[in-house]
Design a protein around this motif. Structure first.
Motif, PDB file in Angstrom:
ATOM      1  N   MET A 144     114.693 160.658  26.846  1.00  0.00           N
ATOM      2  CA  MET A 144     116.022 160.503  26.245  1.00  0.00           C
ATOM      3  C   MET A 144     116.215 161.418  25.046  1.00  0.00           C
ATOM      4  SD  MET A 144     116.677 156.397  26.568  1.00  0.00           S
ATOM      5  CE  MET A 144     118.347 156.565  25.965  1.00  0.00           C
ATOM      6  N   LEU A 145     115.138 161.780  24.397  1.00  0.00           N
ATOM      7  CA  LEU A 145     115.257 162.701  23.265  1.00  0.00           C
ATOM      8  C   LEU A 145     115.699 164.099  23.695  1.00  0.00           C
ATOM      9  CD1 LEU A 145     112.125 161.686  21.155  1.00  0.00           C
ATOM     10  CD2 LEU A 145     114.530 161.296  20.580  1.00  0.00           C
ATOM     11  N   ARG A 146     115.555 164.416  24.987  1.00  0.00           N
ATOM     12  CA  ARG A 146     115.975 165.730  25.483  1.00  0.00           C
ATOM     13  C   ARG A 146     117.464 165.776  25.808  1.00  0.00           C
ATOM     14  NH1 ARG A 146     111.954 169.249  27.036  1.00  0.00           N
ATOM     15  NH2 ARG A 146     113.721 170.692  26.973  1.00  0.00           N
ATOM     16  N   TYR A 147     118.142 164.638  25.762  1.00  0.00           N
ATOM     17  CA  TYR A 147     119.565 164.577  26.096  1.00  0.00           C
ATOM     18  C   TYR A 147     120.364 164.184  24.853  1.00  0.00           C
ATOM     19  CZ  TYR A 147     118.207 164.707  31.013  1.00  0.00           C
ATOM     20  OH  TYR A 147     117.690 165.082  32.227  1.00  0.00           O
ATOM     21  N   SER A 148     121.577 164.661  24.795  1.00  0.00           N
ATOM     22  CA  SER A 148     122.477 164.325  23.691  1.00  0.00           C
ATOM     23  C   SER A 148     123.558 163.375  24.201  1.00  0.00           C
ATOM     24  CB  SER A 148     123.138 165.592  23.118  1.00  0.00           C
ATOM     25  OG  SER A 148     122.158 166.466  22.589  1.00  0.00           O
ATOM     26  N   PHE A 149     123.715 162.241  23.586  1.00  0.00           N
ATOM     27  CA  PHE A 149     124.735 161.260  23.949  1.00  0.00           C
ATOM     28  C   PHE A 149     124.984 160.353  22.758  1.00  0.00           C
ATOM     29  CE2 PHE A 149     120.559 160.045  25.436  1.00  0.00           C
ATOM     30  CZ  PHE A 149     120.363 158.799  24.877  1.00  0.00           C
ATOM     31  N   GLU A 150     126.042 159.602  22.831  1.00  0.00           N
ATOM     32  CA  GLU A 150     126.428 158.747  21.724  1.00  0.00           C
ATOM     33  C   GLU A 150     125.452 157.581  21.569  1.00  0.00           C
ATOM     34  OE1 GLU A 150     130.414 157.469  22.277  1.00  0.00           O
ATOM     35  OE2 GLU A 150     131.303 159.451  21.939  1.00  0.00           O
ATOM     36  N   HIS A 151     125.277 157.168  20.337  1.00  0.00           N
ATOM     37  CA  HIS A 151     124.447 156.004  19.999  1.00  0.00           C
ATOM     38  C   HIS A 151     123.011 156.153  20.526  1.00  0.00           C
ATOM     39  CE1 HIS A 151     128.291 154.252  18.931  1.00  0.00           C
ATOM     40  NE2 HIS A 151     128.714 154.321  20.198  1.00  0.00           N
ATOM     41  N   ARG A 152     122.505 157.368  20.481  1.00  0.00           N
ATOM     42  CA  ARG A 152     121.165 157.595  21.023  1.00  0.00           C
ATOM     43  C   ARG A 152     120.106 156.822  20.247  1.00  0.00           C
ATOM     44  NH1 ARG A 152     118.725 163.605  21.532  1.00  0.00           N
ATOM     45  NH2 ARG A 152     118.768 163.420  19.252  1.00  0.00           N
ATOM     46  N   SER A 153     120.213 156.785  18.942  1.00  0.00           N
ATOM     47  CA  SER A 153     119.215 156.071  18.140  1.00  0.00           C
ATOM     48  C   SER A 153     119.213 154.581  18.461  1.00  0.00           C
ATOM     49  CB  SER A 153     119.487 156.285  16.648  1.00  0.00           C
ATOM     50  OG  SER A 153     119.397 157.657  16.311  1.00  0.00           O
ATOM     51  N   LEU A 154     120.405 154.023  18.627  1.00  0.00           N
ATOM     52  CA  LEU A 154     120.493 152.595  18.951  1.00  0.00           C
ATOM     53  C   LEU A 154     119.885 152.299  20.310  1.00  0.00           C
ATOM     54  CD1 LEU A 154     121.540 149.765  18.246  1.00  0.00           C
ATOM     55  CD2 LEU A 154     123.737 150.414  19.283  1.00  0.00           C
ATOM     56  N   ILE A 155     120.175 153.158  21.286  1.00  0.00           N
ATOM     57  CA  ILE A 155     119.644 152.947  22.638  1.00  0.00           C
ATOM     58  C   ILE A 155     118.130 153.142  22.652  1.00  0.00           C
ATOM     59  CG2 ILE A 155     119.683 153.820  25.001  1.00  0.00           C
ATOM     60  CD1 ILE A 155     122.629 154.494  24.584  1.00  0.00           C
ATOM     61  N   LEU A 156     117.637 154.134  21.930  1.00  0.00           N
ATOM     62  CA  LEU A 156     116.191 154.348  21.854  1.00  0.00           C
ATOM     63  C   LEU A 156     115.497 153.134  21.233  1.00  0.00           C
ATOM     64  CD1 LEU A 156     115.935 158.080  20.733  1.00  0.00           C
ATOM     65  CD2 LEU A 156     115.094 157.109  22.875  1.00  0.00           C
ATOM     66  N   GLY A 157     116.093 152.601  20.179  1.00  0.00           N
ATOM     67  CA  GLY A 157     115.505 151.422  19.556  1.00  0.00           C
ATOM     68  C   GLY A 157     115.507 150.224  20.484  1.00  0.00           C
ATOM     69  N   ALA A 158     116.607 150.056  21.234  1.00  0.00           N
ATOM     70  CA  ALA A 158     116.690 148.923  22.160  1.00  0.00           C
ATOM     71  C   ALA A 158     115.664 149.063  23.289  1.00  0.00           C
ATOM     72  CB  ALA A 158     118.106 148.826  22.733  1.00  0.00           C
ATOM     73  N   ILE A 159     115.521 150.284  23.822  1.00  0.00           N
ATOM     74  CA  ILE A 159     114.551 150.503  24.899  1.00  0.00           C
ATOM     75  C   ILE A 159     113.132 150.269  24.396  1.00  0.00           C
ATOM     76  CG2 ILE A 159     113.524 152.304  26.343  1.00  0.00           C
ATOM     77  CD1 ILE A 159     116.294 153.408  26.798  1.00  0.00           C
ATOM     78  N   THR A 160     112.835 150.752  23.208  1.00  0.00           N
ATOM     79  CA  THR A 160     111.494 150.561  22.645  1.00  0.00           C
ATOM     80  C   THR A 160     111.193 149.088  22.428  1.00  0.00           C
ATOM     81  OG1 THR A 160     111.635 152.711  21.537  1.00  0.00           O
ATOM     82  CG2 THR A 160     109.966 151.167  20.744  1.00  0.00           C
ATOM     83  N   ALA A 161     112.157 148.358  21.858  1.00  0.00           N
ATOM     84  CA  ALA A 161     111.944 146.923  21.622  1.00  0.00           C
ATOM     85  C   ALA A 161     111.779 146.167  22.936  1.00  0.00           C
ATOM     86  CB  ALA A 161     113.119 146.349  20.829  1.00  0.00           C
ATOM     87  N   LEU A 162     112.617 146.504  23.925  1.00  0.00           N
ATOM     88  CA  LEU A 162     112.513 145.841  25.226  1.00  0.00           C
ATOM     89  C   LEU A 162     111.183 146.160  25.896  1.00  0.00           C
ATOM     90  CD1 LEU A 162     113.796 144.189  27.512  1.00  0.00           C
ATOM     91  CD2 LEU A 162     114.835 146.319  28.357  1.00  0.00           C
TER      92      LEU A 162
END
Length: 209
Positions: A144-162
């Motif tokens: 996901m770090l290779r792609y640019s999209f909105e709310h990337r930090s929030l989605i990365l945090g949610a995926i990591t926590a999940l």
């Protein structure tokens, strides 16, 4: 002309179950490997390779790779958790000899042995997926770090926590299944040994004058 001997149904079922078990673990490992590859090659190259990935040849290679990775992940997870598993076993079997004897006794009761094999299969799947989930979480974050999209930090945090929560859940499931399996093995073999008839003793010989 005599026909070639066919495999016994229980052995065939056990082999099929083992194949499916390894494949279930390997699919997760293969998915993590694909996500890691996407992170390495980037979006443009991934888009060019997408038609190739949908071919029948790629599906066959993927199935074989998933099975091979399943074996590797299973062995790696077993090696990582073996010290903890041995500590858990001491609650029901203080010595290795007692555990080995209980396994031998259980083989005399096919129904109980089949249930124990099923429980161990679930334990191995949970053990492998605890490692798979960690690998999937890291690979997904990197991709996901290779792609640019909105709310990337929030989605990365949610995926990591999940991912971390799910990995912990698989670990807890493995631990619960392991403890229960050892406890039931100890109870079943003790009860079975107690219910076995005591062999009749020969009558004492008359005393000599």
């Amino acid at each position: 002309m005599s026909s070639s001997p066919q495999p016994e149904p229980p052995a065939l079922v056990a082999a099929t179950a083992m194949f499916i078990e390894v494949l279930v673990v390997g699919i997760g490992a293969l998915t993590a490997a694909v996500l890691l590859l996407i992170a390495l090659i980037g979006p443009a190259t991934t888009a060019r390779l997408t038609p190739v990935a949908g071919s029948s040849a790629a599906a066959g290679v993927g199935l074989a790779a998933a099975y091979a990775l399943g074996i590797l992940i299973d062995r790696a997870a077993d090696a990582a958790l073996t010290p903890h598993r041995r500590r858990l076993r001491t609650h029901s079997f203080p010595s290795d000899a007692g555990y080995a004897q209980a396994r031998l006794q259980l083989a005399d009761f096919p129904v109980l042995a089949a249930r124990a094999d099923y429980a161990r299969s679930r334990m191995r799947i949970c053990r492998g997926w605890a490692l798979n989930t960690l690998a999937l979480t890291i690979a997904a974050d990197l991709a996901m770090l290779r792609y640019s999209f909105e709310h990337r930090s929030l989605i990365l945090g949610a995926i990591t926590a999940l991912g971390l929560t799910t990995a912990f859940g698989f670990y807890r499931a493995w631990r619960a299944l392991t403890v229960t399996g050892y406890r039931k093995l100890a109870e079943q073999t003790t009860t079975s040994a107690a219910n076995q008839p005591v062999p009749a003793q020969p009558p004492p010989s008359p005393a000599s004058p």
